[in-house]
Design an enzyme around this catalytic site. Structure first.
Site, PDB file in Angstrom:
ATOM      1  N   PRO A  80       0.805  -1.295  -0.039  1.00 18.87           N
ATOM      2  CA  PRO A  80       0.110  -0.001  -0.059  1.00 18.87           C
ATOM      3  C   PRO A  80       0.837   1.357  -0.008  1.00 18.87           C
ATOM      4  O   PRO A  80       1.710   1.200   0.611  1.00 18.87           O
ATOM      5  CB  PRO A  80      -1.028  -0.153   1.376  1.00 18.87           C
ATOM      6  CG  PRO A  80      -0.758  -1.466   1.577  1.00 18.87           C
ATOM      7  CD  PRO A  80       0.470  -2.015   1.007  1.00 18.87           C
ATOM      8  N   CYS A  81       0.405   2.133  -0.711  1.00 25.69           N
ATOM      9  CA  CYS A  81       1.145   3.433  -0.802  1.00 25.69           C
ATOM     10  C   CYS A  81       0.646   4.743  -0.380  1.00 25.69           C
ATOM     11  O   CYS A  81       1.201   5.773  -0.095  1.00 25.69           O
ATOM     12  CB  CYS A  81       1.116   3.714  -2.600  1.00 25.69           C
ATOM     13  SG  CYS A  81      -0.402   4.480  -3.113  1.00 25.69           S
ATOM     14  N   GLN A  82      -0.124   4.612   0.620  1.00 26.29           N
ATOM     15  CA  GLN A  82      -1.006   5.572   1.020  1.00 26.29           C
ATOM     16  C   GLN A  82      -0.247   6.419   1.977  1.00 26.29           C
ATOM     17  O   GLN A  82      -0.181   7.705   2.223  1.00 26.29           O
ATOM     18  CB  GLN A  82      -2.413   5.541   2.031  1.00 26.29           C
ATOM     19  CG  GLN A  82      -3.572   4.992   1.106  1.00 26.29           C
ATOM     20  CD  GLN A  82      -3.178   3.324   1.098  1.00 26.29           C
ATOM     21  OE1 GLN A  82      -2.420   2.709   0.995  1.00 26.29           O
ATOM     22  NE2 GLN A  82      -4.417   2.697   0.872  1.00 26.29           N
ATOM     23  N   MET A  84       2.937   7.208   1.249  1.00 22.61           N
ATOM     24  CA  MET A  84       3.857   7.978   0.418  1.00 22.61           C
ATOM     25  C   MET A  84       3.244   8.659  -0.561  1.00 22.61           C
ATOM     26  O   MET A  84       3.594   9.667  -1.139  1.00 22.61           O
ATOM     27  CB  MET A  84       4.884   6.975  -0.105  1.00 22.61           C
ATOM     28  CG  MET A  84       5.730   6.291   0.815  1.00 22.61           C
ATOM     29  SD  MET A  84       6.571   5.026  -0.367  1.00 22.61           S
ATOM     30  CE  MET A  84       5.658   3.360   0.125  1.00 22.61           C
ATOM     31  N   SER A  85       1.880   8.562  -0.668  1.00 19.57           N
ATOM     32  CA  SER A  85       0.918   9.103  -1.976  1.00 19.57           C
ATOM     33  C   SER A  85       1.045  10.410  -1.823  1.00 19.57           C
ATOM     34  O   SER A  85       0.797  11.047  -0.907  1.00 19.57           O
ATOM     35  CB  SER A  85      -0.248   8.333  -1.989  1.00 19.57           C
ATOM     36  OG  SER A  85      -0.986   9.038  -2.916  1.00 19.57           O
TER      37      SER A  85
END
Length: 378
Positions: A80-82, A84-85
């Protein structure tokens, strides 16, 4: 030659939609969320879904054991990238950024021939704590896996360069076991596909107003007829639901523009105070370029650049307006995510859930083209 694959952080399997076509059989997958795991298993009945938390040692041991039993030689991991997003809060040392540790642990123990590690571009400059030091995530990955694997030279890639009608930039590491005689880099870029080319021929839809069907028909007398024509194309090309005030703002918003710049019909509170918004909120997409990056909130008009481009027309009272004052339909999203149009979305999946998992997915054709570049050599 076909390879058996493992998908980590698999979401609902958007990335995997074309992998069978390019010689990869995903035989094992892992996802923490029950609902996503169930969706995945229904779409990919040949794969065994292990639903559980990869940070749990027992779950990870089960994944590794089964991957070895099934002779897994290919791993796709999309943590999951949240944390760093660009669309998130980006807290320093967000715990979600450490999920890469567990992906790396599985890779080191399974020892596949090939690995595809995907995340947002911000991963390149995101720091994590490792053995008492603070280092960048790419530095960590190369320290842990660089002895056994060769990495691709360029890691930043745009979905729009590979037959996907969506911008979506990603950072993707392509790993090949050093003893193997294969070079795995991104394939040659393809011609961009604009939204006009991708969805421009689809029938127009009027939105369903939250105020009810009577109000909808009063504002949009052709609503039912348009809906019927849309459903003849696909059961997923149906009208999204919005409040009248937002719909009215978007009816007065030209293609490619944001409603916040409208002189009269701009986003405002009940007392007329302008809503504070980013210049990409309440924004219509452009016909002459690919879709902007699809986000989790793609069903909300006020979110980031997710409103249909629309077509200019003149109303009966001479007002210049724009059609389709709504977000993209699920069917249009399938197109901009480059999913197969017959992809078997389970009947029980609700619209909010479908939109969220699409916003977190990797465009299917991007993965197909990148993996195909490797499997053609095999």
């Amino acid at each position: 030659m076909r390879l058996n694959g493992l998908s980590l952080f698999s979401n609902v399997g958007i990335a995997e939609a074309y992998l069978k076509d390019v010689g990869i059989d995903i035989v094992l997958a892992n996802e923490i969320d029950d609902k996503r795991a169930r969706f995945y298993q229904e779409v990919y009945s040949d794969a065994h879904m292990i639903c559980g938390d990869v940070t749990d040692t027992m779950v990870r041991d089960e994944i590794v054991k089964e991957a070895k039993e099934k002779n897994v030689d290919f791993i796709i991991a999309t943590p999951p990238c949240q944390g760093m997003s660009e669309a998130g809060l980006r807290l320093e040392f967000d715990p979600r950024n450490k999920l890469i540790f567990y992906a790396v642990d599985v890779i080191k123990r399974v020892k596949p021939k090939f690995v595809l590690l995907e995340n947002v571009p911000k991963q390149l400059t995101t720091k994590i704590k490792y053995n008492g030091d603070v280092i960048l995530i790419p530095e960590y990955i190369k320290k842990e896996l660089g002895e056994d694997y060769r990495f691709n030279k360029e890691t930043l890639v745009m979905a729009k360069d590979y037959g996907v009608p969506q911008l979506r930039e990603r950072n993707i590491f392509l790993l090949v076991k050093k003893e193997l005689n294969y070079i795995w880099e991104f394939p040659e870029k393809q011609k961009e596909i604009t939204l006009e080319e991708a969805i421009g021929n689809l029938p127009s839809l009027d939105p369903l107003l939250r105020e009810g069907i009577d109000e909808t028909l009063k504002r949009f007398p052709e609503y039912e007829e348009k809906k019927k024509i849309g459903l003849q194309i696909s059961k997923w090309h149906y009208p999204p639901k919005h409040s009248w005030k937002q719909v009215e703002w978007m009816m007065h918003t030209p293609t490619g523009k944001s409603a916040i710049y409208n002189e009269v019909y701009y986003p405002q509170k009940a007392d007329g105070t302008p809503v504070k918004a980013h210049h990409n909120n309440y924004r219509r997409l452009k016909w002459n370029m690919p879709c902007r990056t699809v986000t989790q909130n793609n069903g909300v008009i006020s979110s980031l650049a997710c409103v249909h481009p629309g077509r200019k027309y003149v109303s009966e009272n001479g007002e210049v307006l724009y059609s389709d004052p709504r977000v993209l339909s699920i069917y249009e999203l399938m197109i901009v995510m480059s999913l197969p149009l017959n992809w078997n979305i389970p009947e029980w999946a609700d619209e909010t859930f479908i939109r969220r998992v699409f916003g977190e997915g990797i465009p299917s054709k991007l993965v197909k083209e990148i993996v195909g570049e490797l499997t053609r050599q095999l």
